[in-house]
Motif scaffolding. Structure first.
Motif, PDB file in Angstrom:
ATOM      1  N   ARG A 271       4.904  -0.516   2.034  1.00 46.04           N
ATOM      2  CA  ARG A 271       4.606   0.976   2.197  1.00 46.04           C
ATOM      3  C   ARG A 271       3.731   1.258   0.934  1.00 46.04           C
ATOM      4  NH1 ARG A 271      10.025   2.784   5.480  1.00 46.04           N
ATOM      5  NH2 ARG A 271       9.268   2.210   7.460  1.00 46.04           N
ATOM      6  N   VAL A 272       3.996   0.872  -0.188  1.00 45.52           N
ATOM      7  CA  VAL A 272       3.310   1.418  -1.276  1.00 45.52           C
ATOM      8  C   VAL A 272       1.998   0.669  -1.318  1.00 45.52           C
ATOM      9  CG1 VAL A 272       2.960   0.974  -3.726  1.00 45.52           C
ATOM     10  CG2 VAL A 272       5.279   1.832  -2.818  1.00 45.52           C
ATOM     11  N   ILE A 273       1.887  -0.662  -1.001  1.00 45.66           N
ATOM     12  CA  ILE A 273       0.631  -1.264  -0.924  1.00 45.66           C
ATOM     13  C   ILE A 273      -0.324  -0.555   0.063  1.00 45.66           C
ATOM     14  CG2 ILE A 273      -0.754  -3.436  -0.441  1.00 45.66           C
ATOM     15  CD1 ILE A 273       1.700  -4.724  -1.929  1.00 45.66           C
ATOM     16  N   ASP A 274       0.280  -0.609   1.353  1.00 46.66           N
ATOM     17  CA  ASP A 274      -0.557   0.051   2.379  1.00 46.66           C
ATOM     18  C   ASP A 274      -1.100   1.333   2.395  1.00 46.66           C
ATOM     19  OD1 ASP A 274      -0.237  -2.088   4.073  1.00 46.66           O
ATOM     20  OD2 ASP A 274       1.292  -1.345   5.215  1.00 46.66           O
ATOM     21  N   ALA A 275      -0.172   2.238   1.543  1.00 47.51           N
ATOM     22  CA  ALA A 275      -0.637   3.566   1.209  1.00 47.51           C
ATOM     23  C   ALA A 275      -1.745   3.739   0.167  1.00 47.51           C
ATOM     24  CB  ALA A 275       0.620   4.413   0.660  1.00 47.51           C
ATOM     25  N   GLN A 276      -1.514   2.863  -0.872  1.00 42.91           N
ATOM     26  CA  GLN A 276      -2.456   2.781  -1.774  1.00 42.91           C
ATOM     27  C   GLN A 276      -3.698   2.214  -1.323  1.00 42.91           C
ATOM     28  OE1 GLN A 276      -2.331   3.632  -5.231  1.00 42.91           O
ATOM     29  NE2 GLN A 276      -0.267   4.422  -5.369  1.00 42.91           N
ATOM     30  N   GLN A 283       2.736   8.567   4.488  1.00 46.90           N
ATOM     31  CA  GLN A 283       2.892   8.056   3.258  1.00 46.90           C
ATOM     32  C   GLN A 283       3.879   8.776   2.339  1.00 46.90           C
ATOM     33  OE1 GLN A 283      -1.384   7.305   2.416  1.00 46.90           O
ATOM     34  NE2 GLN A 283      -1.293   8.871   1.066  1.00 46.90           N
ATOM     35  N   TYR A 284       4.391   9.476   2.930  1.00 50.92           N
ATOM     36  CA  TYR A 284       5.494  10.483   2.140  1.00 50.92           C
ATOM     37  C   TYR A 284       6.875   9.883   2.282  1.00 50.92           C
ATOM     38  CZ  TYR A 284       1.743  13.972   2.098  1.00 50.92           C
ATOM     39  OH  TYR A 284       0.491  14.575   1.914  1.00 50.92           O
ATOM     40  N   TYR A 285       7.653   9.904   1.371  1.00 46.31           N
ATOM     41  CA  TYR A 285       9.039   9.524   1.374  1.00 46.31           C
ATOM     42  C   TYR A 285       9.887  10.655   0.624  1.00 46.31           C
ATOM     43  CZ  TYR A 285      10.733   4.857   2.577  1.00 46.31           C
ATOM     44  OH  TYR A 285      11.190   3.637   3.051  1.00 46.31           O
ATOM     45  N   GLN A 286      10.859  10.991   1.187  1.00 46.25           N
ATOM     46  CA  GLN A 286      11.780  11.800   0.606  1.00 46.25           C
ATOM     47  C   GLN A 286      12.354  11.603  -0.682  1.00 46.25           C
ATOM     48  OE1 GLN A 286      14.694  13.959   3.079  1.00 46.25           O
ATOM     49  NE2 GLN A 286      16.337  13.901   1.467  1.00 46.25           N
ATOM     50  N   GLU A 287      12.403  12.545  -1.798  1.00 49.43           N
ATOM     51  CA  GLU A 287      13.014  12.583  -3.024  1.00 49.43           C
ATOM     52  C   GLU A 287      14.184  13.040  -3.089  1.00 49.43           C
ATOM     53  OE1 GLU A 287      10.146  13.131  -6.827  1.00 49.43           O
ATOM     54  OE2 GLU A 287      11.745  14.757  -6.807  1.00 49.43           O
ATOM     55  N   GLY A 288      15.391  12.559  -3.262  1.00 47.65           N
ATOM     56  CA  GLY A 288      16.553  13.089  -3.495  1.00 47.65           C
ATOM     57  C   GLY A 288      17.211  13.694  -2.550  1.00 47.65           C
ATOM     58  N   ASP A 313       4.332  10.984  -2.693  1.00 49.88           N
ATOM     59  CA  ASP A 313       3.210  10.379  -2.008  1.00 49.88           C
ATOM     60  C   ASP A 313       2.748   8.954  -2.374  1.00 49.88           C
ATOM     61  OD1 ASP A 313       0.763   9.707  -0.953  1.00 49.88           O
ATOM     62  OD2 ASP A 313      -0.286  11.703  -1.485  1.00 49.88           O
ATOM     63  N   LEU A 314       3.454   8.095  -1.859  1.00 48.69           N
ATOM     64  CA  LEU A 314       3.161   6.742  -1.957  1.00 48.69           C
ATOM     65  C   LEU A 314       1.563   6.370  -2.323  1.00 48.69           C
ATOM     66  CD1 LEU A 314       5.980   4.660  -0.103  1.00 48.69           C
ATOM     67  CD2 LEU A 314       6.084   5.739  -2.340  1.00 48.69           C
ATOM     68  N   GLY A 315       0.857   6.848  -1.840  1.00 49.57           N
ATOM     69  CA  GLY A 315      -0.664   6.630  -1.704  1.00 49.57           C
ATOM     70  C   GLY A 315      -1.331   7.167  -2.979  1.00 49.57           C
ATOM     71  N   ASN A 316      -0.809   7.909  -3.424  1.00 50.30           N
ATOM     72  CA  ASN A 316      -1.637   8.887  -4.532  1.00 50.30           C
ATOM     73  C   ASN A 316      -0.551   8.912  -5.770  1.00 50.30           C
ATOM     74  OD1 ASN A 316      -4.260   9.608  -3.353  1.00 50.30           O
ATOM     75  ND2 ASN A 316      -2.758  10.026  -1.692  1.00 50.30           N
ATOM     76  N   GLY A 317      -1.176   8.988  -6.954  1.00 50.67           N
ATOM     77  CA  GLY A 317      -0.494   9.217  -8.156  1.00 50.67           C
ATOM     78  C   GLY A 317      -1.470   9.560  -9.292  1.00 50.67           C
ATOM     79  N   GLN A 318      -1.004   9.759 -10.497  1.00 48.23           N
ATOM     80  CA  GLN A 318      -1.801  10.198 -11.586  1.00 48.23           C
ATOM     81  C   GLN A 318      -1.038   9.964 -12.869  1.00 48.23           C
ATOM     82  OE1 GLN A 318      -2.818  14.197 -11.764  1.00 48.23           O
ATOM     83  NE2 GLN A 318      -1.021  14.945 -10.271  1.00 48.23           N
ATOM     84  N   THR A 319      -1.674   9.758 -13.825  1.00 46.75           N
ATOM     85  CA  THR A 319      -1.032   9.631 -15.272  1.00 46.75           C
ATOM     86  C   THR A 319      -0.780  11.143 -15.801  1.00 46.75           C
ATOM     87  OG1 THR A 319      -3.260   9.399 -16.261  1.00 46.75           O
ATOM     88  CG2 THR A 319      -1.869   7.130 -15.658  1.00 46.75           C
ATOM     89  N   ASP A 320       0.240  11.277 -16.512  1.00 48.04           N
ATOM     90  CA  ASP A 320       0.378  12.676 -17.090  1.00 48.04           C
ATOM     91  C   ASP A 320      -0.166  12.683 -18.427  1.00 48.04           C
ATOM     92  OD1 ASP A 320       2.071  11.271 -18.711  1.00 48.04           O
ATOM     93  OD2 ASP A 320       3.870  11.705 -18.023  1.00 48.04           O
ATOM     94  N   GLY A 321      -0.073  13.819 -19.165  1.00 48.30           N
ATOM     95  CA  GLY A 321      -0.846  13.697 -20.515  1.00 48.30           C
ATOM     96  C   GLY A 321      -0.296  12.645 -21.298  1.00 48.30           C
ATOM     97  N   GLY A 323       0.179   9.345 -20.510  1.00 43.75           N
ATOM     98  CA  GLY A 323      -0.350   8.086 -19.944  1.00 43.75           C
ATOM     99  C   GLY A 323       0.832   7.406 -19.033  1.00 43.75           C
ATOM    100  N   MET A 324       1.795   8.449 -18.463  1.00 42.46           N
ATOM    101  CA  MET A 324       2.789   7.891 -17.741  1.00 42.46           C
ATOM    102  C   MET A 324       2.329   8.015 -16.172  1.00 42.46           C
ATOM    103  SD  MET A 324       6.330   9.062 -19.932  1.00 42.46           S
ATOM    104  CE  MET A 324       7.277   7.996 -18.905  1.00 42.46           C
ATOM    105  N   TYR A 325       2.319   6.805 -15.583  1.00 36.26           N
ATOM    106  CA  TYR A 325       1.836   7.069 -14.050  1.00 36.26           C
ATOM    107  C   TYR A 325       3.126   7.554 -13.206  1.00 36.26           C
ATOM    108  CZ  TYR A 325       0.018   5.928  -9.558  1.00 36.26           C
ATOM    109  OH  TYR A 325      -0.580   5.863  -8.177  1.00 36.26           O
ATOM    110  N   ARG A 326       2.818   8.430 -12.406  1.00 33.45           N
ATOM    111  CA  ARG A 326       3.755   8.753 -11.480  1.00 33.45           C
ATOM    112  C   ARG A 326       3.309   9.181  -9.988  1.00 33.45           C
ATOM    113  NH1 ARG A 326       6.330  14.244 -13.686  1.00 33.45           N
ATOM    114  NH2 ARG A 326       8.013  13.827 -12.068  1.00 33.45           N
ATOM    115  N   PHE A 327       3.842   8.936  -8.856  1.00 32.17           N
ATOM    116  CA  PHE A 327       3.419   9.250  -7.597  1.00 32.17           C
ATOM    117  C   PHE A 327       3.282  10.764  -7.575  1.00 32.17           C
ATOM    118  CE2 PHE A 327       6.015   5.325  -6.205  1.00 32.17           C
ATOM    119  CZ  PHE A 327       4.674   4.514  -6.079  1.00 32.17           C
TER     120      PHE A 327
END
Length: 374
Positions: A271-276, A283-288, A313-321, A323-327
């Motif tokens: 699911r991560v690979i397909d979404a990316q 591609q949304y998964y519940q958190e907590g 969102d398993l298909g999208n992410g970004q690095t924060d200020g 340099g740590m990547y998060r969905f």
């Protein structure tokens, strides 16, 4: 309504007013006596959420429960409300403070600067972060929250100052199995390690085989299933880091295991690979856990439920200020007679583990040793 509350209401929870159910489609309610009279304030909601997320309850096959603090370790039994862990640098320490105590939409309400800041929850207390607090320490977090009396301080140490450097039994990419009771019998469950246990940070095993809990809630206007014990933010952050920083390894492991079984662990990879790769529509998964609150709706003289669900969102992410990547994250929220809305994928669960949990670790068998088996 003050400005902070207005912004919170319409942006922090991404409220979706996507239509109302007709009153003729009633769901029978148990009772109509007024319960808590609330127009929930941001401070109350976030204080409750922070307190709920501070601990993870694990239950064994005999029904015995263990309450695990997700922040780190209470290294001195004389001071169980002082937690310690180690991190690499100040940037990681700041991100740790944000992740556990300051919801993304609330960061603008921090006072001070990034080396000495406070998050004020009004009558519900404060969480304060301060750097350069002593030899061997990166930072310190002082917690004064009435809904979280178990934690008073968190010491963030340097790696060199951490007293216990025992090796983690599992590392990201390892797949382990254990015998678990679910679906009315003993079954073999499979887990993906997404975080090693290092420096007071517990390791994390993730599964989509079992472990979540469901409960049905209803009021006059709607009915819905609440999911609890789903994989929390720490687990999704660890999975995102595994994907982003070891992308080739991630893909190679999926190719190696996709025909081997291992329960539904392969779904996490797929699911991560397909979404990316843009091959997944949902591609949304519940958190907590769902945040669920019952209150009295004066306008209609009825008890109603408010429910908020966070998702990744398993298909999208970004690095924060730092340099740590998060969905990327989002949320659905409904209240009153709003339409019920949830992310498509909700079934996930985790377990925390530590290097010194010999009895607990004995139940796991390594089935695939990450890059060693590639």
């Amino acid at each position: 309504m003050n400005l902070r509350k207005y912004i919170y209401t319409f942006f922090a929870f991404s409220l979706l007013f996507a239509g109302c159910k007709d009153d003729s489609a009633e769901v029978k309610e148990e009772q109509e006596e007024p319960c808590e009279t609330i127009d929930l304030t941001p401070e109350q909601e976030w204080a409750e959420i922070i307190a709920e997320r501070a601990f993870f309850i694990e239950e064994d096959e005999n029904g015995s429960q263990t309450k695990i603090c997700v922040y780190g370790e209470a290294s001195d039994p004389v001071f169980p409300d002082v937690i310690s862990l180690s991190l690499d640098n100040k940037q990681e320490a700041r991100e740790y403070f944000y992740r556990h105590f300051v919801p993304d939409p609330e960061r603008k309400n921090l006072s001070g600067d990034e080396s000495n800041m406070k998050y004020d929850l009004g009558e519900y207390g404060t969480a304060s972060y301060r750097e350069d607090v002593g030899a061997g320490m990166i930072a310190r977090i002082d917690v004064n929250m009435k809904l979280l009396p178990e934690i008073k301080r968190i010491n963030i140490l340097t790696k060199e100052a951490w007293p216990d450097n025992a090796s983690s039994p599992f590392y990201p990419g390892d797949i382990v199995s254990s015998m678990e009771y679910y679906n009315g019998k003993m079954n073999r469950a499979y887990w993906l390690c997404v975080r090693a246990c290092e420096g007071g940070n517990l390791g994390i095993l993730m599964t989509v085989d079992f472990g979540w809990e469901t409960n049905w809630y209803s009021d006059h206007y709607k009915g819905f299933t609440k999911y609890a014990k789903c994989a929390p933010a720490d687990a999704w952050d660890a999975l995102a880091a595994f994907w982003y920083y070891d992308n080739n390894l991630f893909r190679a492991e999926y190719q190696a295991i996709k025909d081997r079984g291992y329960g539904y662990v392969r779904d996490i990879f797929q699911r991560v690979i397909d979404a990316q790769d843009g091959n997944a529509k949902e591609q949304y998964y519940q958190e907590g856990d769902n945040y669920t609150k019952k209150h009295w709706w004066w306008a209609k003289a009825r008890n109603v439920y408010k429910c908020t669900t966070w998702f990744v969102d398993l298909g999208n992410g970004q690095t924060d200020g730092y340099g740590m990547y998060r969905f990327n994250r989002g949320s659905y929220s409904f209240d009153y007679n709003d339409r019920v809305k949830f992310p498509t994928h909700r079934n996930s669960s985790i377990r925390y583990f530590g290097a010194n949990m010999e009895y607990e670790l004995s139940k796991y068998t390594i089935e695939f040793a990450g890059d060693e088996d590639l």
